[in-house]
Write an enzyme that holds these catalytic residues in place. Structure first.
Site, mmCIF file in Angstrom:
data_model
loop_
_atom_site.group_PDB
_atom_site.id
_atom_site.type_symbol
_atom_site.label_atom_id
_atom_site.label_comp_id
_atom_site.label_asym_id
_atom_site.label_seq_id
_atom_site.Cartn_x
_atom_site.Cartn_y
_atom_site.Cartn_z
ATOM 1 N N CYS A 59 0.861 -1.182 0.000
ATOM 2 C CA CYS A 59 0.000 0.000 0.000
ATOM 3 C C CYS A 59 0.895 1.230 0.000
ATOM 4 O O CYS A 59 2.111 1.128 -0.080
ATOM 5 C CB CYS A 59 -0.964 -0.010 1.186
ATOM 6 S SG CYS A 59 -0.191 0.320 2.783
ATOM 7 N N CYS A 84 4.150 1.578 1.878
ATOM 8 C CA CYS A 84 5.365 0.937 1.361
ATOM 9 C C CYS A 84 6.199 1.940 0.574
ATOM 10 O O CYS A 84 7.430 1.945 0.660
ATOM 11 C CB CYS A 84 5.010 -0.245 0.456
ATOM 12 S SG CYS A 84 4.338 -1.677 1.323
ATOM 13 N N ASP A 86 -7.487 17.524 -34.416
ATOM 14 C CA ASP A 86 -6.794 17.709 -35.683
ATOM 15 C C ASP A 86 -7.649 17.077 -36.789
ATOM 16 O O ASP A 86 -8.553 16.277 -36.498
ATOM 17 C CB ASP A 86 -5.422 17.038 -35.602
ATOM 18 C CG ASP A 86 -4.690 17.078 -36.919
ATOM 19 O OD1 ASP A 86 -4.643 18.152 -37.539
ATOM 20 O OD2 ASP A 86 -4.181 16.022 -37.340
ATOM 21 N N ASP A 90 -2.333 13.441 -34.130
ATOM 22 C CA ASP A 90 -1.567 12.246 -34.487
ATOM 23 C C ASP A 90 -0.227 12.558 -35.140
ATOM 24 O O ASP A 90 0.570 11.667 -35.369
ATOM 25 C CB ASP A 90 -2.384 11.369 -35.445
ATOM 26 C CG ASP A 90 -2.401 11.928 -36.855
ATOM 27 O OD1 ASP A 90 -2.600 13.157 -36.985
ATOM 28 O OD2 ASP A 90 -2.224 11.159 -37.809
ATOM 29 N N ASP A 112 1.336 18.224 -34.288
ATOM 30 C CA ASP A 112 0.375 18.308 -33.187
ATOM 31 C C ASP A 112 1.054 18.257 -31.817
ATOM 32 O O ASP A 112 0.410 18.535 -30.802
ATOM 33 C CB ASP A 112 -0.632 17.156 -33.271
ATOM 34 C CG ASP A 112 -1.468 17.214 -34.533
ATOM 35 O OD1 ASP A 112 -1.843 18.328 -34.937
ATOM 36 O OD2 ASP A 112 -1.737 16.151 -35.127
#
Length: 819
Positions: free
Chosen positions: A36, A39, A496, A694, A698
């Site tokens: 958890c 740790c 786009d 893509d 961009d």
């Protein structure tokens, strides 16, 4: 072999990464054994105190540690030896953890839990009073429920012996309740409970004791320390019963609390491991889609070689109906390839010379000869799997707040427990003249039990892990924590055009020649565009190739982003780009303005070609809208999002596309750096903006947006700039990703609220000393169980299916997925 020798002889236990400071080194390693959020705090404290270490960041869900240190002072071997001493394991973060190894861990933890459960059942039977409906109902209900659970797990292979032993011990537990009426058995009860407590602490759960000791040795207070303090408090309370021999002293119940506290910790460890493992294993099984052999063509021979012996650059022949064994580019042949098991695209994609194929996809009716471009860790499937594992590193801002609370949580619980113990000792002495030792121990122990922090520590990560796994199943990779937290708040989504709203495979539709021939026009255009990766440039090159036009040699090349290119050839200076670009360079194209306007009104993208100041002609290119574009945009608008088109294409073509799909706003003719400016303007007044793209152009806008979303078929730069990757290239997953973001964040808030509610109410009640430690233990077991089931709510079979699959041999996914 010592730990130090093992680490020094295996330097691949960590991966070096570039640091912002030239005199520092940054390394990353996978850490096993995390349970958890406490740790992560343990590791950060342990490593942060080492000389030369500047920064440590540990992700629970990612199971990785990032360490920045001074190489003149610290050594990786020593740092990782510290982690091993504490009880954690270290492995290479670049390697995908084998399925079989994860299953062995699950089976081991399952056996521990079943053994601990058996001891807890017996402990409940020992301390339950044989008279009274309520007293008998408690063990009966608990035993019946756990037995039903055990029978479910019985189907899981590899656990048969442990399950059988648990059932036998549970049956004994049921038989013990009526035996308590016997005087001899009542006298033996404390001894039986004490032996079980010692076996569980020093035997079954000895790994917890070891980790607690190592943490204490370094001055770290974490959940393991808190657990062992509670466990030993129960043992000490029981031993005091033997020593003091006071009438009515609850010796057996004290030992029973030790048993149940340890069982609870093992239970939460096992459940955490199941959820974390199963969240990404479905995607890890993608590796099974890759065939074990490939048919390699070398010279005049065709050899069937193991996939490990295939090299980049080899030619691989793929026959009809076979799975593609490698990532590559088609050299010859034509076929429709089914990529549904990789990208989620249901319709087979036509592949011919020059097209890319992905390992794991299924070839159709044609034969393909493919040149290998990537194998092993560089393959698409391995990249996807690593992205899914990286998705488990998600850490939204709310989780950082939980981490800060947990840093002071354990010391606070220990202080409250000590005050409750001391307060009851002193208070009872002042009021009655005698110290109520039993009640004081009850109060202190109940606070330790009710304050056990794992419910808080796992509350937020569990919802994120579940969400990341659910997104991966839909072909959505959430790469950052803010993707979960911010995407649900987005009010504007910017898209786009080419490759996002359209298929990204434009073709030359019309050619108008002003001077010369079509072949000459295409040859010059292809010469200028050959070095560009833009889909429009590739379309021009493909058109020239199909018509047999041979481009002249290019002596120099200059690209002007968003406008065009200038190429110097042995036939003169060639300009290729937008009509405005050529006009700005002194090339007269005014005589073609009307023709250009008509083509753009029809949705075409027009490229003009000129040489040495003279216009040679224009090329009109057209792309196809994605099949789901109209429905996807309508769904986004219906959910309340403002949709914006942002493209470098001309105004008329952009508006034609916007009208077809129903977008709210259009920004056309925007250069790459201008795209980021547009996104920045849309973000004014606190609006959150998502950008979908893509291409390389961009990338700045993806970085500027609150949430950057890259289509999986895009460029590597765009993908690396994004927070979310849509592997399937389906636009309808944009709304699915938003729904997952909302649900995951809502679950995280619910889990955190539940955890703090249980602990916030339980600790004050425990301080009163009126809460029996066993009931405190039952309350905490309920709290963690509620959090787990809340995390899995809406998918009721997920948890049971995960348990039933533990230890089962896994058949190749290729067999089950074959058409």
């Amino acid at each position: 072999m010592s730990t130090a020798t093992t680490i020094e002889s295996t330097p691949r236990y960590w991966n070096e990464e570039p640091s912002n400071r030239p005199d520092r080194v940054r390394i990353r390693a996978r850490i096993g054994g995390l349970h958890c959020s406490l740790c992560t705090g343990t590791i950060e404290k342990a490593l942060g105190r080492q000389p030369g270490v500047d920064k440590v960041a540990v992700s629970l869900t990612h199971e990785q540690a990032l360490i920045e240190y001074d190489p003149k002072v610290a050594r990786p071997e020593e740092l990782f030896r510290t982690l091993r001493d504490i009880g954690y394991t270290v492995s290479d973060p670049r390697k995908v953890r084998p399925f079989e190894e994860e299953e062995r861990d699950l089976v081991r933890e399952g056996r521990r839990f079943l053994a601990a459960t058996a001891f807890s059942l017996i402990a409940i039977a020992l301390i339950a009073h044989p008279t009274g409906i309520a007293a008998i109902a408690l063990p009966t209900v608990v035993v019946a429920s756990l037995l039903a659970f055990v029978f479910l797990v019985l189907r899981a292979r590899g656990l048969g012996t442990a399950v059988g032993g648990t059932i036998a011990l549970a049956a004994i537990a049921l038989a013990l309740v009526p035996l308590k009426e016997q005087a001899w058995f009542e006298a033996a009860t404390p001894w039986i409970a004490g032996v079980m407590a010692l076996i569980l602490v020093f035997g079954v759960g000895n790994h917890i004791l070891r980790m607690a000791f190592q943490a204490l040795r370094r001055g770290i207070l974490n959940q393991h320390v808190l657990l062992e303090i509670g466990a030993f408090a129960g043992i000490v309370g029981g031993l005091m019963g033997f020593v003091l021999d006071l009438p009515g002293y609850p010796t057996a119940p004290f030992f029973a609390v030790t048993v149940m506290v340890t069982t609870y910790h093992i239970f939460s460890e096992w459940l955490s491991l199941i959820v974390k493992t199963r969240s990404s294993q479905a995607v890890k099984r993608l590796l099974d889609l890759q065939p074990e052999t490939a048919r390699v063509v070398r010279g005049n021979q065709e050899l069937e070689l193991p996939i490990e012996d295939v090299r980049v650059g080899d030619l691989v022949r793929i026959r009809p109906g076979e799975r593609v064994p490698v990532d590559g580019q088609v050299v010859s042949g034509h076929s429709a390839v089914d990529q549904s098991f990789v990208t989620g695209e249901a319709i087979p994609v036509e592949k011919s010379e020059g097209d890319a194929v992905v390992g794991g996809s299924i070839n159709g009716t044609g034969t393909l000869l493919v040149k290998v471009t990537a194998i092993g860790e560089g393959s698409f499937l391995n990249k996807v799997i690593r992205e899914v594992e990286d998705a488990r590193a998600l850490k939204p801002g709310l989780l950082h707040l939980v981490d800060r609370v947990l840093r002071v949580y354990t010391p606070a619980v220990l202080i409250i427990s000590a005050l409750a113990f001391g307060g009851w000792l002193i208070g009872s002495w002042l009021v009655t003249g005698e110290m109520n030792i039993a009640r004081a121990i009850f109060a202190g122990l109940s606070v330790l039990v009710m304050g056990y922090p794992c419910a808080v520590g796992i509350s937020a990560p569990l919802s994120i892990v579940r969400g990341a796994g659910e997104a991966a199943e839909q072909g959505i990779l959430m790469r950052t924590g803010e993707a979960f937290q911010a995407y649900r708040l987005v009010s504007t989504i910017v898209l786009d055009k080419t490759g996002t709203l359209t298929e990204g495979r434009p073709k030359v539709r019309e050619i108008d020649v002003f001077d010369g021939t079509e072949e000459e026009l295409l040859a010059l255009a292809a010469a200028a565009e050959a070095s560009s990766e833009h889909p429009l440039a590739q379309a021009v090159v493909d058109a020239a190739f199909q018509r047999g036009a041979v481009p002249p040699d290019v002596q120099s090349f200059e690209a002007i982003p968003g406008k065009g290119v200038v190429a110097r050839t042995d036939k003169g200076e060639v300009l290729v780009g937008s009509p405005a670009f050529l006009a700005g360079r002194g090339t007269d194209i005014s005589h073609a303005e009307e023709r250009i306007r008509r083509l753009e009104n029809a949705g075409r993208t027009v490229i003009a070609v000129g040489r040495d100041g003279r216009a040679l002609g224009i090329l009109a290119l057209g792309d196809t809208l994605r099949a789901d574009a109209v429905h996807a945009i309508a769904t986004l608008r219906k959910s309340g999002l403002k949709t914006v088109l942002l493209t470098g294409d001309n105004e008329r073509a952009a508006r034609r596309v916007a009208q077809e799909v129903g977008l709210d706003e259009v920004h056309a003719g925007v250069l790459p750096d201008g795209k980021a400016d547009i996104v920045r303007k849309l973000q004014t007044n606190g609006r959150r903006v998502a950008m979908v793209g893509d291409g390389i152009n961009d990338a700045p806008a993806l970085m500027q947006a609150d949430v950057g979303i890259a289509m999986g078929g895009g460029t590597d730069i765009a993908i690396e700039s994004a927070d979310i990757i849509i592997l399937s290239n389906r636009l309808d997953t944009l709304n699915i990703a938003r729904d997952i973001s909302r649900r995951s964040y809502r679950k995280m808030l619910q889990n955190i609220t539940l955890a703090f509610l249980f602990n916030g109410v339980g600790i004050p009640v425990a301080v009163t000393g009126l809460l029996y430690p066993v009931w405190a233990m039952a309350a905490m077991a309920v709290s963690v169980t509620v959090i787990f089931f809340n995390s899995l709510w809406g998918r009721p079979t997920l948890f049971i299916d995960a348990i039933l699959s533990v230890g089962r041999p896994v058949g190749r996914a290729a067999e089950s997925a074959s058409p």
